[in-house]
Design a protein around this motif. Structure first.
Motif, PDB file in Angstrom:
ATOM      1  N   LYS A 196       0.809  -1.217   0.000  1.00  0.00           N
ATOM      2  CA  LYS A 196       0.000   0.000   0.000  1.00  0.00           C
ATOM      3  C   LYS A 196       0.839   1.263   0.000  1.00  0.00           C
ATOM      4  CE  LYS A 196      -4.139  -1.352   2.345  1.00  0.00           C
ATOM      5  NZ  LYS A 196      -4.803  -1.386   3.641  1.00  0.00           N
ATOM      6  N   SER A 225       3.266   3.951  -4.683  1.00  0.00           N
ATOM      7  CA  SER A 225       2.326   4.767  -5.449  1.00  0.00           C
ATOM      8  C   SER A 225       2.399   4.365  -6.915  1.00  0.00           C
ATOM      9  CB  SER A 225       2.673   6.249  -5.290  1.00  0.00           C
ATOM     10  OG  SER A 225       3.985   6.470  -5.737  1.00  0.00           O
ATOM     11  N   TYR A 251      -4.529   2.578 -13.362  1.00  0.00           N
ATOM     12  CA  TYR A 251      -4.440   3.569 -12.281  1.00  0.00           C
ATOM     13  C   TYR A 251      -3.703   4.819 -12.755  1.00  0.00           C
ATOM     14  CZ  TYR A 251      -6.062   0.417  -8.555  1.00  0.00           C
ATOM     15  OH  TYR A 251      -6.804  -0.387  -7.750  1.00  0.00           O
ATOM     16  N   ILE A 276      -8.507  -3.949  -3.814  1.00  0.00           N
ATOM     17  CA  ILE A 276      -8.043  -2.583  -4.080  1.00  0.00           C
ATOM     18  C   ILE A 276      -6.522  -2.605  -3.947  1.00  0.00           C
ATOM     19  CG2 ILE A 276      -8.024  -0.208  -3.219  1.00  0.00           C
ATOM     20  CD1 ILE A 276     -10.942  -0.694  -2.278  1.00  0.00           C
ATOM     21  N   TYR A 317      -4.151  -0.150  -5.140  1.00  0.00           N
ATOM     22  CA  TYR A 317      -3.567   1.153  -4.816  1.00  0.00           C
ATOM     23  C   TYR A 317      -4.699   2.077  -4.385  1.00  0.00           C
ATOM     24  CZ  TYR A 317       0.200  -0.703  -7.702  1.00  0.00           C
ATOM     25  OH  TYR A 317       1.192  -1.499  -8.226  1.00  0.00           O
ATOM     26  N   THR A 318      -4.469   2.846  -3.331  1.00  0.00           N
ATOM     27  CA  THR A 318      -5.489   3.796  -2.883  1.00  0.00           C
ATOM     28  C   THR A 318      -5.179   5.157  -3.495  1.00  0.00           C
ATOM     29  OG1 THR A 318      -5.656   2.580  -0.811  1.00  0.00           O
ATOM     30  CG2 THR A 318      -6.608   4.776  -0.861  1.00  0.00           C
ATOM     31  N   GLN A 323     -13.505   4.129  -4.458  1.00  0.00           N
ATOM     32  CA  GLN A 323     -13.084   2.752  -4.707  1.00  0.00           C
ATOM     33  C   GLN A 323     -13.925   1.772  -3.889  1.00  0.00           C
ATOM     34  OE1 GLN A 323      -8.798   4.170  -4.083  1.00  0.00           O
ATOM     35  NE2 GLN A 323      -8.483   2.492  -5.517  1.00  0.00           N
ATOM     36  N   GLN A 334     -14.434  -2.310  -2.733  1.00  0.00           N
ATOM     37  CA  GLN A 334     -13.803  -3.625  -2.609  1.00  0.00           C
ATOM     38  C   GLN A 334     -14.870  -4.710  -2.822  1.00  0.00           C
ATOM     39  OE1 GLN A 334     -10.500  -4.899  -1.521  1.00  0.00           O
ATOM     40  NE2 GLN A 334     -11.556  -6.756  -2.151  1.00  0.00           N
TER      41      GLN A 334
END
Length: 557
Positions: A387, A390, A433, A453, A455-456, A462, A464
């Motif tokens: 996580k 990036s 992304y 998910i 990448y946040t 978003q 899940q």
């Protein structure tokens, strides 16, 4: 150098005179250590002249273009003295007759304290604030009390013990006093880290009533005092540099699960990290894989032993072999970590591990887990989703200039379907992304349905997927069509229903981006046809198909 406009008012002649005086003073050079400023820099102590008695004679000698009645000089110092701030005569409108007061001195010293740090950082890029200075500034900025000594804390030892060092270390929040049945007062390094405050409240089921600021060094000292030498707050990223000693835990395993062992799971073996070697080993394997930069971990039962392999840079390599008796227990532990049914060994299962729930280390990763029955037992494969990583910009993904220009044009279309195809792990999601990152502006509503998910992204909605409760891509897509989206990302098109709704979404004024498992771009069209989508719908909705694969790259250095 600054002259207050109240010195000349409406008299332009005086203003010109002061400007000339200013130029002369700025060009003036004195030997180090001379004059009032020189003394302050040499001693590191402030000077306060009031204009009375002996002070008056000193002030009259100052050639600044006006009569000096009061003066403050304060050193600019960090670990060294780098200069000074000098102010002459207080504004008459302040009502003290142009004289400074001791309160003014303390204000100027505070200004000097902030300024000196900023100037020192400009002069020396390697200059670092001490934890104590950082805490002092945070305390002033947030207007929260500062605690610098352990003796100043009236500590509730029972509360600290119940909370436990794992939560305190992970969130860097130290609860020291209960204020109610479900509330407490805490010490924090950064009171503005609301994510940690929320995580602390969820983990302890206690709300935070009031906060005091402490230096990081004092938090370490408190943890050592309460939990012994091993408890220290882990700095972000520090774990990634540490070697994980798996061999030490393997020795413990050898004693607990030898050839003569039954391999049966005891309830105590699966509770906490300290209770059984198998839990420590499972955690160490995941931590070690993360440090090695692995993308996947394979736990494979063989005829005589248990094989653990990592996939690093696209290549699988053997990491260790363990006793066959460990196999069942390790698989059971991994299933418990992702809430799967440990009694079901005949069918494949999918799950997800949120690893920070099971470790004290600062490793924020999720693992996508798949289990399946093999001829010698159950195999487990874990995909590591970091996580903290990036997404890359589109320009860094290896597009040729011509293709990049074409792709950017497609991503900016108002509606239609953009599909990415290629083998598993070829970076399809990363490209999607990155594309969303380019078009993610406040005037665009982007909704994603993902499993999991990976990448946040800030500013993107978003969702899940959760098959166990019936939340599938198909259901998410139906929901999204009623939520006024501009762009929809679907993690993967796997079945007829998802494919048909995706086509409908693309034809009704939405831009839909997704992935599909085909080997090349042209076969995507036939694959959509095989799924039951009408050919005229495919031709009407499809904007572009991008096929990609991941190549091993020669080291850039």
């Amino acid at each position: 150098m600054y002259y207050s406009p109240t010195l000349w008012g409406a008299d332009k002649g005086k203003e010109v005179s002061f400007r000339e005086t200013s130029k002369k003073l700025l060009a003036l050079k004195l030997p180090a250590g001379t004059g009032n400023v020189g003394k302050v820099i040499a001693s590191g102590e402030p000077l306060f002249f009031s204009g009375k008695g002996a002070d008056a004679a000193t002030l009259k000698k100052m050639e600044v273009g006006f009569e000096v009645s009061s003066m403050l000089t304060v050193p600019l110092k960090t670990n060294i003295v780098i200069g000074a701030i000098q102010v002459l005569n207080k504004e008459l409108s302040a009502g003290t007759g142009g004289s400074f007061t001791p309160k003014d001195l303390s204000v100027l010293m505070e200004v000097a304290e902030y300024s000196s740090t900023l100037i020192q950082r400009m002069l020396d890029p390697k200059f670092q604030l001490t934890p104590e200075d950082t805490a002092k500034f945070i305390s002033k900025f947030t207007e929260l009390p500062l605690v610098t000594k352990i003796d100043d804390i009236d500590m509730d030892e029972k509360l600290v013990e119940i909370t436990g060092d794992a939560i305190i270390r992970r969130e860097a929040i130290f609860p020291y006093k209960k204020t109610g049945t479900n509330s407490c007062s805490v010490l924090m390094i950064n009171p503005l880290d609301y994510a940690k405050r929320e995580a602390f409240s969820q983990a302890t089921e206690m709300s935070i009533d009031d906060v005091k600021v402490i230096p990081a060094s004092l938090l370490d000292a408190l943890l050592k005092k309460c939990f012994g030498e091993k408890a220290e707050v882990k700095k972000a990223g520090a774990d990634a540099q540490e070697e994980v000693d798996i061999d030490e835990v393997k020795d413990l395993i050898a004693g607990a699960y030898t050839e003569g062992g039954t391999g049966e799971v005891k309830a105590a073996d699966l509770e906490s990290e300290d209770s059984a070697p198998i839990i420590q080993l499972t955690n160490r394997i995941i931590e070690d894989a993360y440090v090695c930069g692995a993308s996947d971990i394979h736990v494979e039962p063989m005829e005589k032993d248990l094989l653990v392999r990592y996939r690093v840079d696209g290549m699988c390599s053997e990491k260790m072999r363990l006793s066959k008796q460990v196999s069942f227990t390790m698989v059971a532990r991994l299933k418990i970590m992702c809430n799967l049914d440990i009694s079901e060994r005949r069918l494949p299962q999918d799950g997800r591990i949120i690893f920070k729930k099971f470790t004290d280390k600062n490793i924020d990763i999720d693992l996508r887990v798949a289990t399946g029955p093999m001829n010698h037992g159950e195999k487990v494969v874990m995909r590591i989703l970091d996580k903290s990583k990036s997404t890359l910009p589109l320009t860094s993904l290896g597009f040729s200039e011509e293709n990049l220009a074409k792709y950017r044009e497609c991503v900016r279309q108002p509606y239609g379907m953009i599909l990415h195809c290629g083998p598993t792990g070829s970076g399809k999601s990363m490209t999607l992304y990155s594309a969303l990152g380019e078009v993610n502006t406040p005037d665009v509503n982007i909704q994603t349905a993902e499993d999991p998910i990976e990448y946040t992204l800030a500013g993107i909605n978003q969702m899940q997927m959760n098959k166990q409760i019936g939340l599938t891509f198909e259901r998410a897509l139906r929901c999204y069509l009623r939520m006024d989206p501009d762009i929809i990302l679907v993690g993967e098109i796997r079945d007829k229903e998802t494919a048909q709704i995706a086509c409908e979404a693309a034809l009704t004024g939405h831009l839909l981006v997704s992935t599909l498992h085909t080997n090349d771009a042209p076969s995507t069209v036939s694959r959509m046809g095989e799924m039951g989508v009408e050919p005229f719908n495919i031709s009407a909705s499809m904007v572009c198909v991008c096929a990609q694969c991941l190549l091993r790259r020669v080291c850039k250095n």
